[in-house]
Design a protein around this motif. Sequence first.
Motif, PDB file in Angstrom:
ATOM      1  N   PHE A 103       0.823  -1.207   0.000  1.00  0.00           N
ATOM      2  CA  PHE A 103       0.000   0.000   0.000  1.00  0.00           C
ATOM      3  C   PHE A 103       0.860   1.262   0.000  1.00  0.00           C
ATOM      4  O   PHE A 103       0.423   2.310  -0.430  1.00  0.00           O
ATOM      5  N   GLN A 104       2.092   1.144   0.497  1.00  0.00           N
ATOM      6  CA  GLN A 104       2.951   2.321   0.530  1.00  0.00           C
ATOM      7  C   GLN A 104       3.452   2.638  -0.863  1.00  0.00           C
ATOM      8  O   GLN A 104       3.829   1.741  -1.602  1.00  0.00           O
ATOM      9  N   ASN A 105       3.489   3.903  -1.166  1.00  0.00           N
ATOM     10  CA  ASN A 105       4.041   4.274  -2.459  1.00  0.00           C
ATOM     11  C   ASN A 105       5.517   3.973  -2.552  1.00  0.00           C
ATOM     12  O   ASN A 105       6.031   3.662  -3.615  1.00  0.00           O
ATOM     13  N   ASP A 106       6.203   4.064  -1.393  1.00  0.00           N
ATOM     14  CA  ASP A 106       7.642   3.851  -1.409  1.00  0.00           C
ATOM     15  C   ASP A 106       8.013   2.425  -1.772  1.00  0.00           C
ATOM     16  O   ASP A 106       9.164   2.132  -2.048  1.00  0.00           O
ATOM     17  N   SER A 107       7.021   1.521  -1.727  1.00  0.00           N
ATOM     18  CA  SER A 107       7.354   0.138  -2.056  1.00  0.00           C
ATOM     19  C   SER A 107       7.735   0.028  -3.528  1.00  0.00           C
ATOM     20  O   SER A 107       8.330  -0.953  -3.935  1.00  0.00           O
ATOM     21  N   GLY A 108       7.394   1.019  -4.331  1.00  0.00           N
ATOM     22  CA  GLY A 108       7.802   0.995  -5.736  1.00  0.00           C
ATOM     23  C   GLY A 108       6.879   0.192  -6.614  1.00  0.00           C
ATOM     24  O   GLY A 108       7.186  -0.079  -7.763  1.00  0.00           O
ATOM     25  N   LEU A 109       5.740  -0.240  -6.085  1.00  0.00           N
ATOM     26  CA  LEU A 109       4.805  -0.994  -6.912  1.00  0.00           C
ATOM     27  C   LEU A 109       3.493  -0.224  -7.058  1.00  0.00           C
ATOM     28  O   LEU A 109       2.426  -0.795  -7.079  1.00  0.00           O
ATOM     29  N   ARG A 110       3.596   1.068  -7.141  1.00  0.00           N
ATOM     30  CA  ARG A 110       2.483   1.971  -7.408  1.00  0.00           C
ATOM     31  C   ARG A 110       1.414   1.928  -6.321  1.00  0.00           C
ATOM     32  O   ARG A 110       0.250   2.219  -6.572  1.00  0.00           O
ATOM     33  N   GLY A 111       1.825   1.573  -5.114  1.00  0.00           N
ATOM     34  CA  GLY A 111       0.943   1.678  -3.955  1.00  0.00           C
ATOM     35  C   GLY A 111      -0.457   1.157  -4.198  1.00  0.00           C
ATOM     36  O   GLY A 111      -0.658   0.111  -4.815  1.00  0.00           O
ATOM     37  N   ASN A 112      -1.382   1.915  -3.697  1.00  0.00           N
ATOM     38  CA  ASN A 112      -2.785   1.581  -3.748  1.00  0.00           C
ATOM     39  C   ASN A 112      -3.314   1.355  -5.168  1.00  0.00           C
ATOM     40  O   ASN A 112      -4.242   0.585  -5.380  1.00  0.00           O
ATOM     41  N   ASN A 113      -2.718   2.012  -6.159  1.00  0.00           N
ATOM     42  CA  ASN A 113      -3.217   1.888  -7.529  1.00  0.00           C
ATOM     43  C   ASN A 113      -2.969   0.512  -8.100  1.00  0.00           C
ATOM     44  O   ASN A 113      -3.694   0.042  -8.938  1.00  0.00           O
ATOM     45  N   GLY A 114      -1.883  -0.114  -7.618  1.00  0.00           N
ATOM     46  CA  GLY A 114      -1.540  -1.420  -8.143  1.00  0.00           C
ATOM     47  C   GLY A 114      -1.088  -1.350  -9.593  1.00  0.00           C
ATOM     48  O   GLY A 114      -0.839  -0.273 -10.139  1.00  0.00           O
ATOM     49  N   LEU A 115      -0.989  -2.497 -10.201  1.00  0.00           N
ATOM     50  CA  LEU A 115      -0.582  -2.580 -11.609  1.00  0.00           C
ATOM     51  C   LEU A 115      -1.836  -2.876 -12.413  1.00  0.00           C
ATOM     52  O   LEU A 115      -2.603  -3.751 -12.069  1.00  0.00           O
ATOM     53  N   SER A 116      -2.028  -2.116 -13.492  1.00  0.00           N
ATOM     54  CA  SER A 116      -3.286  -2.295 -14.211  1.00  0.00           C
ATOM     55  C   SER A 116      -3.060  -2.441 -15.705  1.00  0.00           C
ATOM     56  O   SER A 116      -1.957  -2.288 -16.202  1.00  0.00           O
ATOM     57  N   GLY A 117      -4.129  -2.757 -16.390  1.00  0.00           N
ATOM     58  CA  GLY A 117      -4.037  -2.991 -17.827  1.00  0.00           C
ATOM     59  C   GLY A 117      -3.299  -4.272 -18.152  1.00  0.00           C
ATOM     60  O   GLY A 117      -2.720  -4.422 -19.227  1.00  0.00           O
ATOM     61  N   LEU A 118      -3.305  -5.226 -17.210  1.00  0.00           N
ATOM     62  CA  LEU A 118      -2.490  -6.435 -17.402  1.00  0.00           C
ATOM     63  C   LEU A 118      -3.074  -7.364 -18.461  1.00  0.00           C
ATOM     64  O   LEU A 118      -2.413  -8.294 -18.887  1.00  0.00           O
ATOM     65  N   GLN A 119      -4.337  -7.103 -18.872  1.00  0.00           N
ATOM     66  CA  GLN A 119      -4.905  -8.010 -19.877  1.00  0.00           C
ATOM     67  C   GLN A 119      -4.335  -7.761 -21.261  1.00  0.00           C
ATOM     68  O   GLN A 119      -4.512  -8.573 -22.156  1.00  0.00           O
ATOM     69  N   ASN A 120      -3.651  -6.614 -21.437  1.00  0.00           N
ATOM     70  CA  ASN A 120      -3.048  -6.326 -22.744  1.00  0.00           C
ATOM     71  C   ASN A 120      -1.670  -6.949 -22.797  1.00  0.00           C
ATOM     72  O   ASN A 120      -0.749  -6.489 -22.136  1.00  0.00           O
ATOM     73  N   ILE A 121      -1.545  -7.981 -23.566  1.00  0.00           N
ATOM     74  CA  ILE A 121      -0.286  -8.715 -23.598  1.00  0.00           C
ATOM     75  C   ILE A 121       0.630  -8.051 -24.617  1.00  0.00           C
ATOM     76  O   ILE A 121       0.251  -7.897 -25.783  1.00  0.00           O
ATOM     77  N   PRO A 122       1.848  -7.656 -24.202  1.00  0.00           N
ATOM     78  CA  PRO A 122       2.769  -6.993 -25.138  1.00  0.00           C
ATOM     79  C   PRO A 122       3.045  -7.909 -26.329  1.00  0.00           C
ATOM     80  O   PRO A 122       3.242  -9.117 -26.158  1.00  0.00           O
ATOM     81  N   GLY A 123       3.032  -7.336 -27.510  1.00  0.00           N
ATOM     82  CA  GLY A 123       3.303  -8.137 -28.693  1.00  0.00           C
ATOM     83  C   GLY A 123       2.037  -8.712 -29.307  1.00  0.00           C
ATOM     84  O   GLY A 123       2.064  -9.242 -30.408  1.00  0.00           O
ATOM     85  N   PHE A 124       0.940  -8.661 -28.561  1.00  0.00           N
ATOM     86  CA  PHE A 124      -0.309  -9.194 -29.110  1.00  0.00           C
ATOM     87  C   PHE A 124      -1.384  -8.113 -29.126  1.00  0.00           C
ATOM     88  O   PHE A 124      -2.546  -8.372 -28.840  1.00  0.00           O
ATOM     89  N   GLU A 125      -0.946  -6.864 -29.414  1.00  0.00           N
ATOM     90  CA  GLU A 125      -1.899  -5.756 -29.353  1.00  0.00           C
ATOM     91  C   GLU A 125      -3.055  -5.959 -30.317  1.00  0.00           C
ATOM     92  O   GLU A 125      -4.167  -5.516 -30.065  1.00  0.00           O
ATOM     93  N   LYS A 126      -2.757  -6.618 -31.432  1.00  0.00           N
ATOM     94  CA  LYS A 126      -3.788  -6.751 -32.445  1.00  0.00           C
ATOM     95  C   LYS A 126      -4.726  -7.919 -32.161  1.00  0.00           C
ATOM     96  O   LYS A 126      -5.785  -8.037 -32.764  1.00  0.00           O
ATOM     97  N   THR A 127      -4.309  -8.816 -31.275  1.00  0.00           N
ATOM     98  CA  THR A 127      -5.145  -9.973 -30.993  1.00  0.00           C
ATOM     99  C   THR A 127      -6.316  -9.562 -30.113  1.00  0.00           C
ATOM    100  O   THR A 127      -6.116  -8.933 -29.092  1.00  0.00           O
ATOM    101  N   PRO A 128      -7.542  -9.902 -30.519  1.00  0.00           N
ATOM    102  CA  PRO A 128      -8.681  -9.500 -29.673  1.00  0.00           C
ATOM    103  C   PRO A 128      -8.689 -10.231 -28.340  1.00  0.00           C
ATOM    104  O   PRO A 128      -8.159 -11.344 -28.228  1.00  0.00           O
ATOM    105  N   GLN A 129      -9.293  -9.577 -27.360  1.00  0.00           N
ATOM    106  CA  GLN A 129      -9.357 -10.175 -26.028  1.00  0.00           C
ATOM    107  C   GLN A 129     -10.087 -11.514 -26.048  1.00  0.00           C
ATOM    108  O   GLN A 129      -9.798 -12.389 -25.240  1.00  0.00           O
TER     109      GLN A 129
END
Lengths: 428, 390, 654
Positions: free
Chosen positions: B188-214
């Motif tokens: 939860f701390q921002n200092d942890s370096g993992l974007r705190g409360n916001n977490g990591l998002s947009g993980l469903q978009n796989i790099p390299g497969f931008e054109k592939t539909p979900q």
Amino acid sequence: MFSKLSITALATTALVGLASAAAAQDCPIKVGVLHSLSGTMAISETTLKDTMLMLIEKQNEKGGVLGCQLEAVVKDPASDWPLFAEKARELISNDEVVVTFGSWTSSSRKAVLPILEELNALYFYPVQYEGEESSRNVFYTGAAPNQQAIPAVDYFLEELGVEKFALLGTDYVYPRTTNRILESYLKDKGIAAEDIFVNYTPFGQSDWATIVSDVVALGADGKQVGVISTINGDANIGFYKELAAANVSADDIPVVAFSVGEEELSGLDTSNLVGHLAAWNYFMTADTPANAEFISAWHAYIGDEKRVTNDPMEAHYIGFNMWVNAVEAAGTTDVDAVREAMWGQEFPNLTGGTAVMGTNHHLSKPVLIGEIRADGQFDIISQTEPVPGDAWTDFLPESAVLTSDWKELGCGMYNTQTETCVQMKSNY
Amino acid sequence: MTQGFLSKNPSVLWFLAALGLFTLCVTVLSETAGVGLLSTSFIKTLGKTLCLCLIAVAMDVVWGYCGILSLGHFAFFGIGGYAIGMWLMYARTEIIVIRSLNSAAIPPTPEEITDAVGQQIFGVVGATDFPWLWAFSDSLFLQLLMVVLVPGLLALAFGWLAFRSRVTGVYLSILTQAMTLALSLYLFQNDSGLRGNNGLSGLQNIPGFEKTPQAVISLWFFWASALALGLGYVLFAWVVSGKMGSVIRGIRDNESRVRFLGYHVETYKLFVFTLTAIVSGIAGALYYPQAGIINPAEVAPIASIYLAVWVAIGGRGRLYGAILGAAVVSLLSSWFTGGGAPNIPLGFYTIQWTDWWLVLLGFSFVAVTLFFPKGIGGLFDLVVRKGDQK
Amino acid sequence: MLRALIIALALCLPVSVAHAQSTGQSPTEDLQTVLQRHADEVANPGRRSVGDLIADLVGSGQPNVATFLERWQDKGVYQRSTDGLFFYAKRQGDEYALTNMTTGEPAGSVPTDIMTEIRPNGGVRRVIGAALVQFQLSDPDRARRVAALDAISRSPDADQIEPLRDSIEGEGDPVLRLRKERLAGHLRARFGKSTDDRIGAINELSSALDVETRSVLNLILTTTSEVAASVPEGTNVARILGVGTDISEAEAYARLVSANLAPAPIPRDAIKAALTANITDGRVGGIPVGQLGSEASRTAAYDALAAAGTVPPSVTAEIRRAALASNIFYDAYTEKDAAVTDAARAALDEVEARVARYQIIDISMDALSLASIYFLAAIGLAITFGVMGVINMAHGEFIMMGAYTGYVVQLFIPDYTISLLVALPLAFAVTFGAGVAMERLVIRHLYHRPLETLLATFGISIALQQLAKNIFGTQARPLTSPGWLDGAWVINDVVQIANIRIAIFVLALIFLGLILFVLKRTRLGLEVRSVTQNPGMAASMGINPDRINMLTFGLGSGIAGIAGVAIGLYAKVTSEMGSDYIVQSFMTVVVGGVGNVWGTLAGASLIGGLQKGIEFFNPSNTLAAQTYMILFIILFIQFRPKGIVALKGRAAGD
């Protein structure tokens, strides 16, 4: 094998897409409402859900939209960002809503963004926020920093003569980014780095004694201290209780809040908070006929004369009516057609004047600063002319070169120096 | 050996067959490869449920078989998610940044790229620099290694400390809960370096497969989850069978007696704890790209308690029970809270399931503990035993 | 009141007349005329621009200026939109009753919509307050004199020394007299005429503690950051900064740049822009564009361009080093007199050392308060855990039930003191009943399966939480404390603690005593202790363990209910408040050692103290404090698996 699959996939999605476009004209038209009804943000968001239901009911009484009745689909994402993403996907792909009104925190909006852009859905976000974003699929009806935070800081500097700033915030994207902008702005204005005290607390923080006494101690070097609060949700209750207990007078240490409005204060005894400030684009005390009508409609709908109205409610009011007008203008609920019809939409503010939707998906609205009264309402002590919302702030060097214009440039993050579109979709 | 193991455990084959059939059905019914009866979001839900089943099996082994009521296994799940999420975010942003920088007249320098990526990722938390935690985030291979290594090492260290001091029973449960709480507070701390409360998002978009539909990506992840669940099931079925399984069950039933028999109880416990943690990490790494976002609330203590609830409802001490519990409860949860269940008007009051589902779940959970200590899986026993009597 | 006003006016008259004469304006000009001359400023005052208006007002010598300023400050002045005239007005129903400012006579009633309330903002109010000082310093109304002193301390000014000093003599109120003397000391220290006078005043300040005095000393010690080739004559240097030790090289160089003593470094973006602007035939400075993908080659290309004179030369490390070496970085006092600053420095050091000592006391009190909250929240849990060996996950929901009981009682009994007195026993009764019911219906059947009790009670916990949401809604509900619990106990400017926290501390003490009494001095306590130590033996001695278990569980739950009222008073009442405290309560119990009141007390003190201690070192990060505290607990349990106070008997087993 895969290519075959994906071709079929494309074909099917195209078919489904066509089918849903055709279906969108079917009655009733579904409108999604995605506000937390439980968890730490419920204090602020429950009212917005009720506002949306009221607006939809009133629109239906007027005959709906395009001859169709509107139907609200309400989901409770429970103040949990991943749940926002999940519920948004359900709304769009299962319930097939044509537009969604939702979110309070920026984290929840950022959680929903990828889904919106992936499924090309329409979203109205009603709360003041940190800016630095302009999505193709979102209309921001709340204030950008130049419509709330910057004018409030100017007021602190000019009118109150504040020389030392305590930036208190809840630990998430809105306070972090806003404070970063403000720090940069304050330094431009000649405030030294050591005169800016920054503190972040988790959501739902209840133990404020230490922080409040730290703030009081800031005055030890004889400079006028002011607090800029981006504390969100029910943590505000403990904060203001502690502030009142410590007898911090607004004359000694004024506090300006960006996320505290009439709704949040209604749970508090404000007699000790008189004179502290809030900056918004709307206050319930605004003296206009439109506002009086809105308040009485709200009281009639909710069945409680004591309920208050606030800024995000006005934002939904403007956003919803603009959407209705845009749909009527476009003659369809199709997302892209409505999106284009939204640009330049005008609708009267409740505080007087007219709100205009810009091509950067932000509204132009007047900025109001109010002082808390003993009855939990605000005295409006300053009101500006309408200010157009700025998606990318001018006060961070890396953002100053960016601009957003979906109509002419077709891009939400356009670098004016290199004259290129940095990205079409948002990075979340 | 494998032959013997499988013939001794026919239920494993049954399970694999059922899983295979299920996967096939879902594939056929999906939008991508077939008739399109199942929406993309439902396939994602099913894929996520399979991941939850996998961690439930792990939980069953550590609790139902070895008697350690861990209230912290979701911490490992979350770490797995974060590890893969870091690569997903980095790689995706890097592609965007390079595309944007390449439009300039001069090719970008590596420093420029890193700075711009940092700006994009950490802008939301008011920072621009990469924290040390992200040192390997540009390498998929290393981050995949992290998915396995970090939960494994954490479990090893934590387990070694706890088991060595003979912390057992309720104390151990509270301690594991403290572990996951500490992790979530840290994140939860921002200092942890993992974007705190916001977490990591947009993980469903796989790099390299931008054109592939979900629709397609969701099916890939569904298959991967099914495969992982199948492999995990076989692995754990093997662990809890044979002599090692007997020792593990012995520890559950009476730790001191097993110790007196000369077995090194701590080693067994540590092995089970660490192995299940690793599998949990893998489950998390598959789950979060389907969920699309991970934030610290995911590893809050409540999540791990729910995990225990699933396993208890499904039936402890049998692997398919855990899967049943996880699948049934989590799917029911999303059905009820999603507004899928019809409301019941009582005249004076309408029962809205979105409001009353948790009440129902809570009380049914009490009922299961009181009246069916063996859970849903126990019902199978009743049926089987009746069959025997005939 | 009216009489006071008249006296006030009479008193201030000579002063204002004197003013009027000095500015040479006609004393016959009436108030409304002056106001109309500045109508825009009166209606929309600004902090920076309002000065002229106030000078004019005070200069007009009208007797009612002070009254006007006061009413203006309190938002009591209205403007009539029809003719722009100003009035005092009071709302009566749908109308405003107007008062003529010049005469003080009623001026009829008008509908609300033609009157505009004038709302000077906080900054303007402060300026008005400062202007009022001269009228109010000797006012018979104590509140006015306090307002005047507040105004002086908010905006101190050299002009105020004389009037303030004059008013001390006639001050009858000892508290105010002391404050006036202190303020006069502050003013003398800052604006005194001679060095000796100021040093004398400063030395008197060294025995103080308050923020105001510290701010006076700090203001005398205000420094500016300077840089120069050599320190100019007559500078009162605070300290010389060493580059690399006191100030980083980058920062030092930035200072040089802003002082125009060195060329600005060229940022990466500017280099890139310069290179882009100078591409000729696919090459920049002789280097092909395709090879500019590294910092080194870009620098080379830029240097080539600089050599050709097309761009300004880049700032090399040598230039930087030379520039840094040839300049002195120092902080200079804005106060030129070194004797004054030395005295102020000494006084401030003394004050700050004292502040630091009191801060430790303050933080200890905060820690004590936090510990008492944890103790209240956890003691019920500790009793049930100790006696019955079960962990009650629904304990947090009992806390919540207690808080909601308090909220409901307040709905029916509007008097906060009485409602609190009703709420405390009622909360106990409600949660006692709930606890007994839960024990009889659920826990009794799970005695030999402690882990399953944990899970079953968790089921109850989520059900209760959702039920509370369904009944009371998801929004936080107010539980207002009575007026006498508002405010804080102020020992001095550093050490103070909110009354409500003291009340919670007292409550915790009472319960500590009560529980100890019940356990050690009553029949029930004897039976509880015997069941705790050996239930089998206790049963054979004629004690009914079922009854004891039930009562213990009820007692533990009842205390949770009381804790709920206490927590609700200082924080908020929501359906989720229980889960905020449950994990902390577990930690408290486990760290303290189960089944022992002293253990719980030790656990609560350790956790509360630790958390505040860590916060003290890292004040801007409460999350970190919690994280480190939990890590500490995890490690602590490795070394003392049974807690601080280990217990023998049934609970000591597993």
